[in-house]
Motif scaffolding. Sequence first.
Motif, PDB file in Angstrom:
ATOM      1  N   GLY A  87      59.864  28.467  67.496  1.00 24.62           N
ATOM      2  CA  GLY A  87      60.474  28.994  65.713  1.00 24.62           C
ATOM      3  C   GLY A  87      58.637  29.300  65.145  1.00 24.62           C
ATOM      4  O   GLY A  87      59.337  29.460  63.691  1.00 24.62           O
ATOM      5  N   LEU A  88      58.027  29.037  65.857  1.00 24.45           N
ATOM      6  CA  LEU A  88      57.093  30.049  65.245  1.00 24.45           C
ATOM      7  C   LEU A  88      56.597  31.248  65.367  1.00 24.45           C
ATOM      8  O   LEU A  88      55.038  30.999  65.316  1.00 24.45           O
ATOM      9  CB  LEU A  88      56.175  29.052  65.426  1.00 24.45           C
ATOM     10  N   THR A  89      57.299  32.908  65.983  1.00 22.08           N
ATOM     11  CA  THR A  89      56.609  33.263  65.953  1.00 22.08           C
ATOM     12  C   THR A  89      56.492  34.340  64.763  1.00 22.08           C
ATOM     13  O   THR A  89      57.107  34.116  63.306  1.00 22.08           O
ATOM     14  CB  THR A  89      57.778  33.820  67.477  1.00 22.08           C
ATOM     15  N   ASN A  90      55.631  34.638  64.795  1.00 23.08           N
ATOM     16  CA  ASN A  90      54.953  36.109  63.631  1.00 23.08           C
ATOM     17  C   ASN A  90      55.072  34.960  62.408  1.00 23.08           C
ATOM     18  O   ASN A  90      55.571  35.024  61.158  1.00 23.08           O
ATOM     19  CB  ASN A  90      56.283  36.843  63.203  1.00 23.08           C
ATOM     20  N   ASN A  91      54.737  33.835  62.709  1.00 19.91           N
ATOM     21  CA  ASN A  91      54.141  32.366  61.640  1.00 19.91           C
ATOM     22  C   ASN A  91      52.853  32.659  61.923  1.00 19.91           C
ATOM     23  O   ASN A  91      51.906  32.334  62.949  1.00 19.91           O
ATOM     24  CB  ASN A  91      55.197  31.969  62.076  1.00 19.91           C
ATOM     25  N   PRO A  92      51.877  32.374  60.129  1.00 17.97           N
ATOM     26  CA  PRO A  92      50.822  32.081  60.684  1.00 17.97           C
ATOM     27  C   PRO A  92      50.346  30.206  61.173  1.00 17.97           C
ATOM     28  O   PRO A  92      49.219  30.187  61.377  1.00 17.97           O
ATOM     29  CB  PRO A  92      50.732  31.668  59.052  1.00 17.97           C
ATOM     30  N   VAL A  93      51.476  29.969  60.701  1.00 14.83           N
ATOM     31  CA  VAL A  93      51.367  28.456  61.497  1.00 14.83           C
ATOM     32  C   VAL A  93      51.291  28.464  62.623  1.00 14.83           C
ATOM     33  O   VAL A  93      50.640  27.359  63.499  1.00 14.83           O
ATOM     34  CB  VAL A  93      52.603  26.942  61.111  1.00 14.83           C
ATOM     35  N   GLY A  94      52.037  29.053  63.491  1.00 15.56           N
ATOM     36  CA  GLY A  94      51.832  29.091  65.155  1.00 15.56           C
ATOM     37  C   GLY A  94      50.749  29.790  65.463  1.00 15.56           C
ATOM     38  O   GLY A  94      50.036  29.118  66.198  1.00 15.56           O
ATOM     39  N   TYR A  95      49.854  30.712  65.092  1.00 16.40           N
ATOM     40  CA  TYR A  95      48.918  31.576  64.871  1.00 16.40           C
ATOM     41  C   TYR A  95      47.626  30.453  65.056  1.00 16.40           C
ATOM     42  O   TYR A  95      46.429  30.525  65.436  1.00 16.40           O
ATOM     43  CB  TYR A  95      48.265  32.709  64.185  1.00 16.40           C
ATOM     44  N   ILE A  96      47.605  29.913  64.101  1.00 15.46           N
ATOM     45  CA  ILE A  96      46.300  28.028  63.153  1.00 15.46           C
ATOM     46  C   ILE A  96      46.557  26.870  64.787  1.00 15.46           C
ATOM     47  O   ILE A  96      45.772  27.135  65.171  1.00 15.46           O
ATOM     48  CB  ILE A  96      46.887  28.114  62.008  1.00 15.46           C
ATOM     49  N   LEU A  97      47.688  27.284  65.570  1.00 22.60           N
ATOM     50  CA  LEU A  97      47.724  25.601  66.405  1.00 22.60           C
ATOM     51  C   LEU A  97      47.419  26.522  67.491  1.00 22.60           C
ATOM     52  O   LEU A  97      46.828  25.976  68.073  1.00 22.60           O
ATOM     53  CB  LEU A  97      49.293  25.493  66.726  1.00 22.60           C
ATOM     54  N   ILE A  98      47.648  27.619  68.146  1.00 22.14           N
ATOM     55  CA  ILE A  98      46.373  28.530  68.967  1.00 22.14           C
ATOM     56  C   ILE A  98      45.692  28.679  68.950  1.00 22.14           C
ATOM     57  O   ILE A  98      45.020  28.282  70.001  1.00 22.14           O
ATOM     58  CB  ILE A  98      47.180  29.619  69.358  1.00 22.14           C
ATOM     59  N   LEU A  99      44.927  28.918  67.805  1.00 16.96           N
ATOM     60  CA  LEU A  99      43.359  29.127  67.254  1.00 16.96           C
ATOM     61  C   LEU A  99      42.566  27.535  67.732  1.00 16.96           C
ATOM     62  O   LEU A  99      41.488  27.246  68.111  1.00 16.96           O
ATOM     63  CB  LEU A  99      43.025  29.546  65.726  1.00 16.96           C
ATOM     64  N   ILE A 100      43.560  26.347  67.673  1.00 19.30           N
ATOM     65  CA  ILE A 100      43.237  24.958  67.631  1.00 19.30           C
ATOM     66  C   ILE A 100      42.545  24.814  68.915  1.00 19.30           C
ATOM     67  O   ILE A 100      41.890  23.417  69.258  1.00 19.30           O
ATOM     68  CB  ILE A 100      43.721  23.915  66.737  1.00 19.30           C
ATOM     69  N   THR A 101      44.450  24.571  69.425  1.00 18.78           N
ATOM     70  CA  THR A 101      44.062  23.951  70.966  1.00 18.78           C
ATOM     71  C   THR A 101      42.965  25.024  71.795  1.00 18.78           C
ATOM     72  O   THR A 101      42.609  24.516  72.625  1.00 18.78           O
ATOM     73  CB  THR A 101      46.142  24.395  71.503  1.00 18.78           C
ATOM     74  N   SER A 102      43.207  26.505  71.618  1.00 16.06           N
ATOM     75  CA  SER A 102      42.006  27.164  72.361  1.00 16.06           C
ATOM     76  C   SER A 102      40.459  26.768  72.262  1.00 16.06           C
ATOM     77  O   SER A 102      39.633  27.051  73.116  1.00 16.06           O
ATOM     78  CB  SER A 102      41.832  28.732  71.475  1.00 16.06           C
ATOM     79  N   GLY A 103      40.598  26.092  70.995  1.00 14.67           N
ATOM     80  CA  GLY A 103      38.978  25.297  70.644  1.00 14.67           C
ATOM     81  C   GLY A 103      38.623  23.900  70.805  1.00 14.67           C
ATOM     82  O   GLY A 103      37.622  23.473  70.831  1.00 14.67           O
ATOM     83  N   ILE A 104      39.490  23.324  71.627  1.00 14.81           N
ATOM     84  CA  ILE A 104      39.234  21.841  71.633  1.00 14.81           C
ATOM     85  C   ILE A 104      38.938  21.334  72.833  1.00 14.81           C
ATOM     86  O   ILE A 104      37.452  20.620  72.334  1.00 14.81           O
ATOM     87  CB  ILE A 104      40.559  21.543  71.058  1.00 14.81           C
ATOM     88  N   PRO A 105      38.539  22.060  73.580  1.00 21.52           N
ATOM     89  CA  PRO A 105      38.021  21.191  75.145  1.00 21.52           C
ATOM     90  C   PRO A 105      35.438  21.785  75.005  1.00 21.52           C
ATOM     91  O   PRO A 105      36.027  20.297  75.461  1.00 21.52           O
ATOM     92  CB  PRO A 105      38.897  22.511  75.957  1.00 21.52           C
ATOM     93  N   MET A 106      36.380  23.204  74.387  1.00 25.55           N
ATOM     94  CA  MET A 106      34.673  22.738  74.533  1.00 25.55           C
ATOM     95  C   MET A 106      34.157  22.238  73.296  1.00 25.55           C
ATOM     96  O   MET A 106      33.476  21.580  73.515  1.00 25.55           O
ATOM     97  CB  MET A 106      34.632  25.028  74.232  1.00 25.55           C
ATOM     98  N   SER A 107      35.089  22.471  72.240  1.00 24.69           N
ATOM     99  CA  SER A 107      34.021  21.722  70.885  1.00 24.69           C
ATOM    100  C   SER A 107      34.562  20.174  71.406  1.00 24.69           C
ATOM    101  O   SER A 107      33.948  19.077  70.776  1.00 24.69           O
ATOM    102  CB  SER A 107      35.200  21.997  69.785  1.00 24.69           C
ATOM    103  N   THR A 108      35.252  19.673  72.080  1.00 19.92           N
ATOM    104  CA  THR A 108      35.333  18.297  72.575  1.00 19.92           C
ATOM    105  C   THR A 108      34.042  17.397  73.259  1.00 19.92           C
ATOM    106  O   THR A 108      33.591  16.590  73.080  1.00 19.92           O
ATOM    107  CB  THR A 108      36.993  17.520  73.291  1.00 19.92           C
ATOM    108  N   LEU A 109      33.943  18.527  74.526  1.00 20.13           N
ATOM    109  CA  LEU A 109      32.959  18.156  75.243  1.00 20.13           C
ATOM    110  C   LEU A 109      31.430  18.082  74.247  1.00 20.13           C
ATOM    111  O   LEU A 109      30.713  17.225  74.666  1.00 20.13           O
ATOM    112  CB  LEU A 109      32.751  18.647  76.418  1.00 20.13           C
ATOM    113  N   ILE A 110      31.211  18.940  73.681  1.00 21.28           N
ATOM    114  CA  ILE A 110      29.981  19.483  73.016  1.00 21.28           C
ATOM    115  C   ILE A 110      29.764  18.002  71.832  1.00 21.28           C
ATOM    116  O   ILE A 110      28.486  17.453  71.334  1.00 21.28           O
ATOM    117  CB  ILE A 110      30.153  20.466  71.316  1.00 21.28           C
ATOM    118  N   MET A 111      30.813  17.358  70.860  1.00 23.77           N
ATOM    119  CA  MET A 111      30.849  16.168  69.888  1.00 23.77           C
ATOM    120  C   MET A 111      30.936  15.241  70.530  1.00 23.77           C
ATOM    121  O   MET A 111      30.132  14.087  70.439  1.00 23.77           O
ATOM    122  CB  MET A 111      31.909  16.614  69.787  1.00 23.77           C
TER     123      MET A 111
END
Length: 297
Positions: A155-179
């Motif tokens: 139930g997070l379509t057309n919702n800023p929370v859902g969009y932010i969660l997508i941005l977070i999950t998209s950036g975690i893999p590369m960032s984890t390896l860098i850290m």
Amino acid sequence: MTLITQPLVDEAPVATEPLRPRTRRRFRADKVGLYGLLVIAALTALLPLLWMLSGSLQSLTELLSNDTFLPSEPQWQNYVTAWVQGDLGTYLRNSVVYTGCAVAGILIVSSLAGYALARLDFAGKGVFTFIILAVMIIPAPAMFLAQYKLLISLGLTNNPVGYILILITSGIPMSTLIMRSFFVSQPRDLEEAAALDGAGPLRIFWSVILPLARPGLAAVAVIQGLGAWNEYLMALVLFDDNALMPIQRGLTAFTSAETPQQQILLAATTISIVPVVIFYLMAQRHIVKGIGAGAIK
């Protein structure tokens, strides 16, 4: 009767080495060539920005004529038109919120995950690292359908929370390896000394290890911040309300073929990059340290 005493051995005069005149550094053609290449590269990178700034201050006729690089009379009204007609205030606020929340979430998750991969020994550690690498290979548009269906179920379509969660999950893999690479390079003696003083794992991570990884955090923040700021495809799929769109949506308001407004588009683009430039300048010192540390290792 007076005794005259003489030294048994004559003292030899101390020889002083004559001062050598300072010699000028030799002219090195290789350094001149290197500096010349660096200057050319810098000018090549700055030329599009200078052209954008110049074009944003020209009229449409002057911009399309290509008679001069500099505007004959600066048109500051272009920025006012871009701000008002493009509703850039709303889109700019949305992008700042989305990018700030996404970067904060990515830094928290990736730093904890990177520390776990660098310091903890657990079953399936190699498999977990392989899964992270596999996720990085998948193109982002290929995951849109799965992500969209997941957001519908939550139930997070057309919702800023859902969009932010997508941005977070998209950036975690590369960032984890860098850290992880930054945490691996830190000596274990600091952690052992903190443990002897009675500090727990979370206290060691927060007070000892994380401050040493500031260059890595800054590098992750800049990389993921730029990615989140420039993201538009997922927002176009997810949002139905224009009031929730990021700044990239405001730029499309001036791309109509019927009423070309290239000078207004350049002004809007200039406004959109100001927050990114400010953020980069603030984190530049840590980024340079991180690059230097990585080069030494």
